[in-house]
Motif scaffolding. Structure first.
Motif, PDB file in Angstrom:
ATOM      1  N   ALA A 143     -27.283  23.071 -16.271  1.00  0.00           N
ATOM      2  CA  ALA A 143     -28.211  22.027 -15.812  1.00  0.00           C
ATOM      3  C   ALA A 143     -28.743  22.340 -14.416  1.00  0.00           C
ATOM      4  N   PHE A 144     -27.874  22.761 -13.516  1.00  0.00           N
ATOM      5  CA  PHE A 144     -28.320  23.051 -12.155  1.00  0.00           C
ATOM      6  C   PHE A 144     -29.143  24.336 -12.102  1.00  0.00           C
ATOM      7  N   TYR A 145     -28.831  25.316 -12.933  1.00  0.00           N
ATOM      8  CA  TYR A 145     -29.675  26.505 -13.001  1.00  0.00           C
ATOM      9  C   TYR A 145     -31.070  26.135 -13.468  1.00  0.00           C
ATOM     10  N   MET A 146     -31.138  25.239 -14.455  1.00  0.00           N
ATOM     11  CA  MET A 146     -32.444  24.791 -14.943  1.00  0.00           C
ATOM     12  C   MET A 146     -33.243  24.121 -13.836  1.00  0.00           C
ATOM     13  N   MET A 147     -32.587  23.292 -13.033  1.00  0.00           N
ATOM     14  CA  MET A 147     -33.283  22.606 -11.937  1.00  0.00           C
ATOM     15  C   MET A 147     -33.694  23.576 -10.838  1.00  0.00           C
ATOM     16  N   MET A 148     -32.974  24.691 -10.699  1.00  0.00           N
ATOM     17  CA  MET A 148     -33.335  25.684  -9.701  1.00  0.00           C
ATOM     18  C   MET A 148     -34.633  26.402 -10.060  1.00  0.00           C
ATOM     19  N   VAL A 149     -34.816  26.713 -11.332  1.00  0.00           N
ATOM     20  CA  VAL A 149     -35.991  27.487 -11.742  1.00  0.00           C
ATOM     21  C   VAL A 149     -37.164  26.589 -12.148  1.00  0.00           C
ATOM     22  N   LEU A 150     -36.923  25.280 -12.288  1.00  0.00           N
ATOM     23  CA  LEU A 150     -37.979  24.378 -12.764  1.00  0.00           C
ATOM     24  C   LEU A 150     -39.162  24.264 -11.812  1.00  0.00           C
ATOM     25  N   PRO A 151     -38.977  24.134 -10.478  1.00  0.00           N
ATOM     26  CA  PRO A 151     -40.155  23.961  -9.608  1.00  0.00           C
ATOM     27  C   PRO A 151     -41.159  25.104  -9.698  1.00  0.00           C
ATOM     28  N   LEU A 152     -40.696  26.356  -9.590  1.00  0.00           N
ATOM     29  CA  LEU A 152     -41.619  27.486  -9.693  1.00  0.00           C
ATOM     30  C   LEU A 152     -42.275  27.540 -11.063  1.00  0.00           C
ATOM     31  N   THR A 153     -41.500  27.271 -12.105  1.00  0.00           N
ATOM     32  CA  THR A 153     -42.049  27.285 -13.458  1.00  0.00           C
ATOM     33  C   THR A 153     -43.157  26.246 -13.609  1.00  0.00           C
ATOM     34  N   LEU A 154     -42.908  25.042 -13.117  1.00  0.00           N
ATOM     35  CA  LEU A 154     -43.892  23.971 -13.237  1.00  0.00           C
ATOM     36  C   LEU A 154     -45.160  24.277 -12.443  1.00  0.00           C
ATOM     37  N   LEU A 155     -45.003  24.714 -11.205  1.00  0.00           N
ATOM     38  CA  LEU A 155     -46.174  24.967 -10.364  1.00  0.00           C
ATOM     39  C   LEU A 155     -47.020  26.109 -10.917  1.00  0.00           C
ATOM     40  N   THR A 156     -46.370  27.142 -11.437  1.00  0.00           N
ATOM     41  CA  THR A 156     -47.121  28.276 -11.983  1.00  0.00           C
ATOM     42  C   THR A 156     -47.844  27.884 -13.272  1.00  0.00           C
ATOM     43  N   LEU A 157     -47.147  27.208 -14.172  1.00  0.00           N
ATOM     44  CA  LEU A 157     -47.772  26.825 -15.440  1.00  0.00           C
ATOM     45  C   LEU A 157     -48.871  25.784 -15.232  1.00  0.00           C
ATOM     46  N   ARG A 158     -48.726  24.919 -14.228  1.00  0.00           N
ATOM     47  CA  ARG A 158     -49.788  23.948 -13.932  1.00  0.00           C
ATOM     48  C   ARG A 158     -51.093  24.664 -13.604  1.00  0.00           C
ATOM     49  N   GLY A 159     -51.007  25.700 -12.765  1.00  0.00           N
ATOM     50  CA  GLY A 159     -52.205  26.459 -12.437  1.00  0.00           C
ATOM     51  C   GLY A 159     -52.785  27.162 -13.641  1.00  0.00           C
ATOM     52  N   TYR A 160     -51.925  27.619 -14.521  1.00  0.00           N
ATOM     53  CA  TYR A 160     -52.408  28.333 -15.700  1.00  0.00           C
ATOM     54  C   TYR A 160     -53.078  27.387 -16.691  1.00  0.00           C
ATOM     55  N   VAL A 161     -52.509  26.187 -16.875  1.00  0.00           N
ATOM     56  CA  VAL A 161     -53.140  25.207 -17.759  1.00  0.00           C
ATOM     57  C   VAL A 161     -54.494  24.788 -17.196  1.00  0.00           C
ATOM     58  N   ALA A 162     -54.564  24.612 -15.872  1.00  0.00           N
ATOM     59  CA  ALA A 162     -55.829  24.215 -15.245  1.00  0.00           C
ATOM     60  C   ALA A 162     -56.894  25.290 -15.397  1.00  0.00           C
ATOM     61  N   ALA A 163     -56.484  26.551 -15.575  1.00  0.00           N
ATOM     62  CA  ALA A 163     -57.452  27.638 -15.713  1.00  0.00           C
ATOM     63  C   ALA A 163     -58.078  27.687 -17.101  1.00  0.00           C
ATOM     64  N   VAL A 164     -57.473  27.014 -18.071  1.00  0.00           N
ATOM     65  CA  VAL A 164     -58.043  26.979 -19.424  1.00  0.00           C
ATOM     66  C   VAL A 164     -59.167  25.946 -19.454  1.00  0.00           C
ATOM     67  N   PRO A 165     -60.384  26.313 -19.836  1.00  0.00           N
ATOM     68  CA  PRO A 165     -61.509  25.365 -19.836  1.00  0.00           C
ATOM     69  C   PRO A 165     -61.229  24.144 -20.709  1.00  0.00           C
ATOM     70  N   LYS A 166     -61.569  22.983 -20.202  1.00  0.00           N
ATOM     71  CA  LYS A 166     -61.376  21.754 -20.959  1.00  0.00           C
ATOM     72  C   LYS A 166     -62.212  21.746 -22.237  1.00  0.00           C
ATOM     73  N   GLU A 167     -63.324  22.475 -22.200  1.00  0.00           N
ATOM     74  CA  GLU A 167     -64.214  22.482 -23.359  1.00  0.00           C
ATOM     75  C   GLU A 167     -63.519  23.010 -24.614  1.00  0.00           C
ATOM     76  N   LEU A 168     -62.589  23.957 -24.449  1.00  0.00           N
ATOM     77  CA  LEU A 168     -61.868  24.474 -25.610  1.00  0.00           C
ATOM     78  C   LEU A 168     -61.032  23.382 -26.261  1.00  0.00           C
ATOM     79  N   GLU A 169     -60.349  22.635 -25.422  1.00  0.00           N
ATOM     80  CA  GLU A 169     -59.531  21.531 -25.934  1.00  0.00           C
ATOM     81  C   GLU A 169     -60.401  20.454 -26.569  1.00  0.00           C
ATOM     82  N   GLU A 170     -61.512  20.117 -25.914  1.00  0.00           N
ATOM     83  CA  GLU A 170     -62.401  19.083 -26.443  1.00  0.00           C
ATOM     84  C   GLU A 170     -63.032  19.518 -27.762  1.00  0.00           C
TER      85      GLU A 170
END
Length: 276
Positions: A143-170
């Motif tokens: 559990a604590f290992y998961m919490m250690m790696v979660l912040p970097l994982t979340l911040l990186t994937l957030r940027g990657y999701v934002a890079a995908v054009p919304k038009e594809l999803e729409e």
């Protein structure tokens, strides 16, 4: 002309120098693991093994509890990374696509969590696990290992999701997909570089983690390879060959992963860092 020539040479020369400085300890570790005992204890450094031997590796893999600790390390690392990927993937989609109250504060909190050293919370973590009667268990460690790696994982994937054009999803939703279906069928396949990058660096973080297991797990059956490696020399005296062989075995999974995923990791981190 001379100044121009120097300007072309010094970046490459600096890169070669840095490579030698950082790669030499790794080379020396692997080389020592294959050297016969005579080359290891020789007063004059033996830069290349005169006779390759696998005796040190045999001694390392047959050490007490070695395979139990390998299983423990693989289990807590893989489970922690997978859990962090699942949680971060869903959270990153919400942060990148939705606007809600407290969104910026949530992002700032995760950034601060990424910058804060985990060592300052070791005492609090120990007291929490002790009071929960979960010492000498792999569950709180995972559990604590998961919490250690979660912040970097979340911040990186957030940027990657934002890079995908919304038009594809729409477009997918216009064609009849629900929002979850559009995420799974359209966005998720485009996140492969980001997922590889975050999983690689999450694996490295969890695989190498040392202080938590030292504090929480005293029983050898519930420890991991980094702690065993720190005690390996005591078990074998001054057997540097076996020590270097054990160190090589410990470093090998990370080296293999990095060799196969390095391009995806670099592109995933850079793309995820500049978007969103």
């Amino acid at each position: 002309m001379k100044r121009s020539l120097f300007g072309r040479i010094w970046p490459g020369a600096t890169a070669v120098l840095l490579f030698v400085v950082f790669a030499f300890p790794v080379y020396w570790m692997f080389a020592t693991a294959f050297k016969p005992q005579g080359d290891i204890i020789s007063e004059d450094p033996v830069w290349f093994p005169t006779d390759v031997t696998l005796a040190h590796f045999d001694k390392a893999v047959h050490a007490d509890h070695f395979w139990t600790l390998v299983r423990n390390s693989v289990t807590v690392t893989v489970v922690a990374v997978l859990l962090s990927l699942v949680i971060a993937l869903l959270a990153s989609f919400a942060l990148a696509r939705m606007r809600f109250k407290g969104r910026r504060g949530f992002i700032v909190t995760f950034m601060l969590a990424q910058m804060a050293p985990w060592e300052v919370m070791v005492i609090a973590i120990y007291m929490l696990v002790r009071d929960s009667d979960m010492l000498d268990s792999l569950v709180p460690l995972t559990a604590f290992y998961m919490m250690m790696v979660l912040p970097l994982t979340l911040l990186t994937l957030r940027g990657y999701v934002a890079a995908v054009p919304k038009e594809l999803e729409e477009s997918a939703m216009v064609d009849g997909c629900t929002r979850p279906q559009a995420f799974i069928k359209v966005i998720f396949p485009l996140l492969a570089p980001g997922l590889m990058a975050t999983s690689l660096f999450g694996f490295i973080t969890a695989w190498n983690e040392f202080p938590l297991v030292l504090i929480l797990n005293k029983g050898i059956e519930h420890q991991t390879l980094p702690l065993w490696l720190s005690q390996f020399r005591t078990a074998f005296g001054d057997d540097w060959g076996a020590t270097m062989a054990a160190s090589s075995l410990f470093a090998l999974p990370i080296l293999i992963l990095f060799i196969f995923l390095q391009r995806k990791a670099v592109s995933g981190l850079t793309d995820g860092a500049v978007k969103g």
